[in-house]
Design a protein around this motif. Structure first.
Motif, PDB file in Angstrom:
ATOM      1  N   UNK A  35       0.837  -1.196   0.000  1.00  0.00           N
ATOM      2  CA  UNK A  35       0.000   0.000   0.000  1.00  0.00           C
ATOM      3  C   UNK A  35       0.872   1.246   0.000  1.00  0.00           C
ATOM      4  N   UNK A  36       0.538   2.175  -0.892  1.00  0.00           N
ATOM      5  CA  UNK A  36       1.329   3.391  -1.053  1.00  0.00           C
ATOM      6  C   UNK A  36       0.525   4.621  -0.649  1.00  0.00           C
ATOM      7  N   UNK A  37       1.154   5.501   0.092  1.00  0.00           N
ATOM      8  CA  UNK A  37       0.717   6.884   0.279  1.00  0.00           C
ATOM      9  C   UNK A  37      -0.700   6.997   0.843  1.00  0.00           C
ATOM     10  N   UNK A  38      -0.934   6.342   1.970  1.00  0.00           N
ATOM     11  CA  UNK A  38      -2.233   6.452   2.631  1.00  0.00           C
ATOM     12  C   UNK A  38      -2.147   7.460   3.766  1.00  0.00           C
ATOM     13  N   UNK A  39      -2.946   8.553   3.728  1.00  0.00           N
ATOM     14  CA  UNK A  39      -2.919   9.507   4.839  1.00  0.00           C
ATOM     15  C   UNK A  39      -3.666   8.990   6.067  1.00  0.00           C
ATOM     16  N   UNK A  40      -4.580   8.032   5.875  1.00  0.00           N
ATOM     17  CA  UNK A  40      -5.309   7.446   6.993  1.00  0.00           C
ATOM     18  C   UNK A  40      -5.911   6.132   6.523  1.00  0.00           C
TER      19      UNK A  40
ATOM     20  N   UNK B 252       2.674  -1.294   4.314  1.00  0.00           N
ATOM     21  CA  UNK B 252       1.719  -0.201   4.278  1.00  0.00           C
ATOM     22  C   UNK B 252       2.469   1.099   4.529  1.00  0.00           C
ATOM     23  N   UNK B 253       2.298   2.071   3.624  1.00  0.00           N
ATOM     24  CA  UNK B 253       2.880   3.397   3.802  1.00  0.00           C
ATOM     25  C   UNK B 253       1.788   4.307   4.361  1.00  0.00           C
ATOM     26  N   UNK B 254       1.957   4.742   5.603  1.00  0.00           N
ATOM     27  CA  UNK B 254       0.903   5.446   6.315  1.00  0.00           C
ATOM     28  C   UNK B 254       1.452   6.728   6.943  1.00  0.00           C
ATOM     29  N   UNK B 255       0.676   7.768   6.885  1.00  0.00           N
ATOM     30  CA  UNK B 255       1.073   9.040   7.474  1.00  0.00           C
ATOM     31  C   UNK B 255       0.989   8.928   9.003  1.00  0.00           C
ATOM     32  N   UNK B 256       2.090   9.236   9.685  1.00  0.00           N
ATOM     33  CA  UNK B 256       2.156   9.073  11.136  1.00  0.00           C
ATOM     34  C   UNK B 256       2.670  10.359  11.791  1.00  0.00           C
ATOM     35  N   UNK B 257       1.857  11.408  11.795  1.00  0.00           N
ATOM     36  CA  UNK B 257       2.313  12.668  12.403  1.00  0.00           C
ATOM     37  C   UNK B 257       2.284  12.591  13.928  1.00  0.00           C
TER      38      UNK B 257
ATOM     39  N   UNK C 129       4.553  -1.464   8.640  1.00  0.00           N
ATOM     40  CA  UNK C 129       4.012  -0.120   8.450  1.00  0.00           C
ATOM     41  C   UNK C 129       5.171   0.866   8.415  1.00  0.00           C
ATOM     42  N   UNK C 130       5.316   1.548   7.292  1.00  0.00           N
ATOM     43  CA  UNK C 130       6.368   2.546   7.125  1.00  0.00           C
ATOM     44  C   UNK C 130       5.746   3.935   7.169  1.00  0.00           C
TER      45      UNK C 130
ATOM     46  N   UNK D 192      -9.682  15.043   7.908  1.00  0.00           N
ATOM     47  CA  UNK D 192      -9.687  16.134   6.930  1.00  0.00           C
ATOM     48  C   UNK D 192      -8.320  16.812   6.876  1.00  0.00           C
ATOM     49  N   UNK D 193      -7.721  17.050   8.060  1.00  0.00           N
ATOM     50  CA  UNK D 193      -6.426  17.718   8.109  1.00  0.00           C
ATOM     51  C   UNK D 193      -5.336  16.848   7.489  1.00  0.00           C
ATOM     52  N   UNK D 194      -5.380  15.546   7.721  1.00  0.00           N
ATOM     53  CA  UNK D 194      -4.362  14.656   7.146  1.00  0.00           C
ATOM     54  C   UNK D 194      -4.454  14.619   5.623  1.00  0.00           C
ATOM     55  N   UNK D 195      -5.680  14.592   5.100  1.00  0.00           N
ATOM     56  CA  UNK D 195      -5.851  14.598   3.644  1.00  0.00           C
ATOM     57  C   UNK D 195      -5.311  15.904   3.055  1.00  0.00           C
TER      58      UNK D 195
END
Length: 855
Positions: A145-150, A169-174, A196-197, A483-486
């Motif tokens: 999985x590439x470039x998932x914000x959530x 899985x490439x996941x946004x982890x702020x 999970x990267x 919404x903010x992550x997107x």
């Protein structure tokens, strides 16, 4: 989905990510549907899902308004279905909620449980169940999985059940609260062996998450949405003109439905191709309106609906309805029979079952494919409707007609598809790409991000109650974080050397709105753009920017001519001054009429000769007048060929079918021309045809004015000329030849009469130079002079009012008229000089070109 496929299956959240990575576009939902098809399960269409939900609400809750309550419960019911399947509890969770939850939550659970039972009875799934039900099938696949914000609840359940150990899985982890849900998802995935990267965003996206400084980004404010859209599209147009590829530009609006129509209208104005890919109901298309009218008409043929159907631009059959009788009788039901309704329509109305009606609709609509080849949205609407009609095959006749309106609402097509051009998207469709220029519309509070609130049926108290039952719905603040992550992922799609433009409308639909909190987080204060960009010639002219306008010189000349007129200077070419004599070899009587009435009318019509737009109907009345004259001439010629010269003989032949035969032959000849007149190609010509034919028939019935019984027909369309004999009329102008065509010459009681037919309602008169009034006759006076050598009388016959007016030769008026004509032709000055009261200006065909100050 084949076992021998090498390597992991690449999955991306949207096409922008797939395009950037150069991998096939595949989504988790698409993979889930493939697995379900292999398992024999299908997903219910939106129409079928709504019908089953209404049935479930009716059976489980017995409300007074099942359809209204079903619409209100649709979101909560689907939330419970998703949570029940994702948790692994399934129907058991819904059963426990229906028995042990609070009354409001229990009602929703009962409706959801019954809805699920109805779906299972047809081996169908609700769309929200696709991901968790596919996970329950037990098949494991290697995924990347590439470039998932959530990750949503269904996506997380699918990965836990389908992704093979070792999948990535490439996941946004702020850091902070925005990343809390994603960190929980990361822990859950790692427990089942997935890797999970963290997703690393480019500079602007990273700055948004951290709330730090920003790079090449502008925040612009505008007084309203139209000014905002015009500036952005003009900027886009400028970039594309410089050679930038459309794929390197992203145009984004969180509320694309609000902005879409305005973007389309401004894009059309600026000549910038725009594609709107959000979906709208088929019922909003012309194909949908045709289907709706067809369904209304088939239910007893009510007058209004049937008439509207007959005039629909996509009406699929030949129109042969007698509209005069229809408007007179206002028929309904059986009363339409005998008025010319198409047989195919009457046959379709006989359908007694949904299957028969579906087949009839498909037979009627399928031929429209060819007519809609160049109309992408309508063609897509037609294909969607032809396929979607299958949902109604099992209905009865009444069920079909009740369901067609719902079907037209649930079937959807892209708002404005096409090829090429700039696409308007939401952030969900554009994040993860690689763009050099990013334009985001609507950076106002309430637009970006969209407001979040509690569900009326699943408020915070119900959410806490669901958690006690082991179900964990998304909370409002988690939706806000999503919404903010997107948006952060969207900003991260900008290349390091790229530029972002975030635009803020200060007023939305008449209401002042504050700027978006996302701008505040970026530390931006919107500013005015400083200068207004012109994206089209119309906008440039409105702003007074003429430098590169191809009409600049012509406009300056026109402005100078207008200034000269207002200042009372000498005539210019814009006012008919040619600068040299104009001495033609011949003039027709109609040209002389224009010249005598107003020199500028003659100048514009016969010297400038501007071309009108035939498709807009310019010259339509003139063409119809010529058509009517040819029909009448054919009737009288045919009568003379049969040696019928007496008035009563010609009238008998006309009433016996000669008039209609002549009309049909002339009509056929005109339609066979390479470019037939517009009035013959108008949709209402069959209706107008009956009116014109009746008008001519009434004329032949008039035995006192149009055709007396005792007259003798001498000639039809007789040519009249005067060459050398004209010398005495205009001294010094020797070579002029006057020519004209006399409609009919007849003899009565030993005297000769010259008849001219007029389709209008007023007599043709020209300006008498002696009085300045529009009172002199020229046409018939010239015919008497040219053909009768000064003897005889003329008669104008008005076909519409059936009135006749006699005209006699007035040599004094002719002498004054031709003296004025000679002066005008010798001087070459054709300035506007109508009659004293400017009555000729009321119906002037060159009114738009004239600058006569007396109008």
């Amino acid at each position: 989905m084949r076992a021998e496929d090498p390597g992991p299956i690449h999955v991306t959240p949207n096409r922008a990510v797939a395009r950037r990575l150069g991998v096939p576009y595949r989504t988790l939902a698409g993979l889930a549907r493939e697995l379900l098809r292999d398992g024999g399960l299908l997903v219910a269409s939106p129409y079928r899902a709504r019908r089953l939900l209404v049935q479930a609400v009716r059976e489980a809750l017995a409300p007074k308004d099942p359809q209204g309550l079903a619409a209100a419960l649709e979101g909560p019911v689907r939330t419970l279905l998703l949570l029940a399947q994702a948790s692994g509890q399934g129907e058991e969770a819904l059963a426990r909620l229906a028995k042990g939850a609070s009354p409001r939550l229990a009602r929703v659970a009962r409706a959801a449980r019954r809805y699920g039972e109805l779906l299972r009875g047809r081996r169908l799934l609700d769309p929200v169940e696709v991901l968790p039900r596919a996970a329950a099938l037990g098949k494991r696949l290697p995924l990347r999985l590439w470039h998932y914000p959530y990750l949503g609840t269904g996506e997380l359940a699918f990965l836990k059940g389908v992704a093979a150990p070792g999948s990535e899985v490439e996941l946004l982890l702020p850091e902070g609260a925005w990343g809390e849900a994603n960190r929980r998802a990361k822990e859950a995935l790692e427990e089942v062996g997935l890797k999970v990267r963290p997703l690393e965003l480019a500079g602007l996206g990273r700055a948004f998450l951290q709330g730090g400084g920003v790079g090449r980004v502008q925040a612009l404010r505008f007084p309203d949405m139209e000014a905002e859209v015009r500036h952005v599209l003009a900027s886009l147009k400028g970039l594309l003109r410089k050679g930038l590829s459309p794929g390197e530009v992203a145009l984004v609006a969180r509320d694309d439905r609000r902005y879409g129509p305005l973007v389309a209208a401004v894009g059309f104005d600026q000549g910038l191709p725009v594609r709107l890919l959000y979906r709208v109901p088929v019922g909003e298309s012309r194909v949908g309106s045709l289907a709706a009218l067809l369904a209304q008409a088939l239910q007893g043929f009510p007058y209004e609906a049937t008439l509207r159907l007959l005039f629909h631009p996509l009406f699929p059959w030949k129109r042969e309805v007698d509209l005069d009788q229809a408007r007179l009788r206002r028929p309904s039901g059986e009363a339409w029979k005998g008025l010319g309704l198409p047989g195919e329509l009457l046959e379709l109305a006989q359908g007694k079952t949904g299957g028969e009606l579906v087949q009839g609709f498909r037979r009627a609509l399928s031929p429209l494919r060819k007519r809609l080849e160049g109309w992408p949205r309508e063609r897509a609407a037609l294909e969607a409707l032809l396929e979607g009609l299958g949902e109604l095959e099992e209905e009865g006749r009444e069920g079909f007609f009740q369901g067609i309106s719902e079907l037209l609402y649930h079937l959807t097509v892209p708002a404005q598809p096409g090829y090429g051009g700039v696409e308007l998207h939401t952030p969900l469709a554009r994040y993860g790409g690689a763009f050099r220029h990013l334009f985001v519309l609507g950076m106002a509070e309430g637009l970006t991000p969209v407001p979040v609130a509690e569900d009326p049926f699943l408020g915070l108290s119900e959410v806490e109650e669901l958690e006690r039952f082991g179900l964990f719905p998304e909370k409002p603040w988690e939706a806000a974080a999503r919404e903010a992550l997107v948006f952060a992922a969207l900003l991260g799609s900008l290349k390091e050397d790229g530029e972002a433009v975030l635009t803020y409308p200060e007023v939305v639909e008449g209401r002042p709105v504050p700027m978006s909190p996302f701008l505040e987080r970026l530390g931006l204060e919107p500013r005015s753009p400083g200068r207004t960009l012109a994206g089209s010639l119309v906008e440039a002219r409105r702003l007074g920017l003429w430098e590169e306008d191809p009409l600049r010189e012509a406009m300056e000349r026109a402005l100078e001519a207008e200034r000269a007129r207002l200042e009372g200077k000498a005539s210019s070419p814009h006012h008919g001054a040619t600068g040299r004599p104009f001495l033609p070899a011949s003039l027709s009587v109609s040209q002389l009429e224009d010249l005598a009435t107003c020199p500028f009318r003659f100048y514009a019509k016969h010297l400038l000769r501007p071309r009108g737009d035939r498709e807009a109907g310019d010259g339509d009345r003139e063409d119809l007048g010529t058509f009517v004259h040819q029909v009448l001439a054919r009737v009288f010629r045919t009568a003379l060929e049969k040696d019928a010269r007496r008035g009563e003989e010609v009238r008998a032949l006309a009433a016996g079918g000669l008039l209609e035969e002549a009309f049909s032959r002339v009509e056929e000849e005109w339609k066979g021309r390479p470019n037939p007149p517009f009035f013959l190609r108008r949709p209402d010509w069959p209706h107008r045809r009956r009116r014109v034919l009746r008008l001519l028939a009434r004329a032949f019935e008039d035995d006192k004015q149009f055709l007396r019984g005792d007259v003798k027909i001498v000639g039809v369309e007789v040519e009249a000329k005067l060459g050398r004999g004209f010398r005495g009329m205009v001294p010094g102008y020797e070579g002029l030849e006057v020519r004209g065509i006399i409609d009919r010459v007849e003899e009565r009681s030993g005297s000769r009469f010259y008849l001219d037919y007029k389709l209008g309602s007023t007599l043709p008169q020209v300006k008498d130079p002696r009085t300045g009034k529009l009172s002199a006759d020229l046409q018939l006076s010239l015919y008497i002079l040219l053909h009768g050598k000064g003897r005889g009388a003329g008669v104008y016959y008005l076909l519409v009012s059936r009135e006749a007016e006699t005209a006699n030769l007035d040599r004094g008026a002719l002498w004054a008229i031709f003296k004025e004509i000679r002066r005008t032709l010798k001087s070459g000055v054709f300035e506007p000089r109508p009659d004293a009261k400017a009555e000729a200006c009321r119906s002037c065909p060159v009114e738009l070109l004239c600058r006569y100050e007396g109008r």
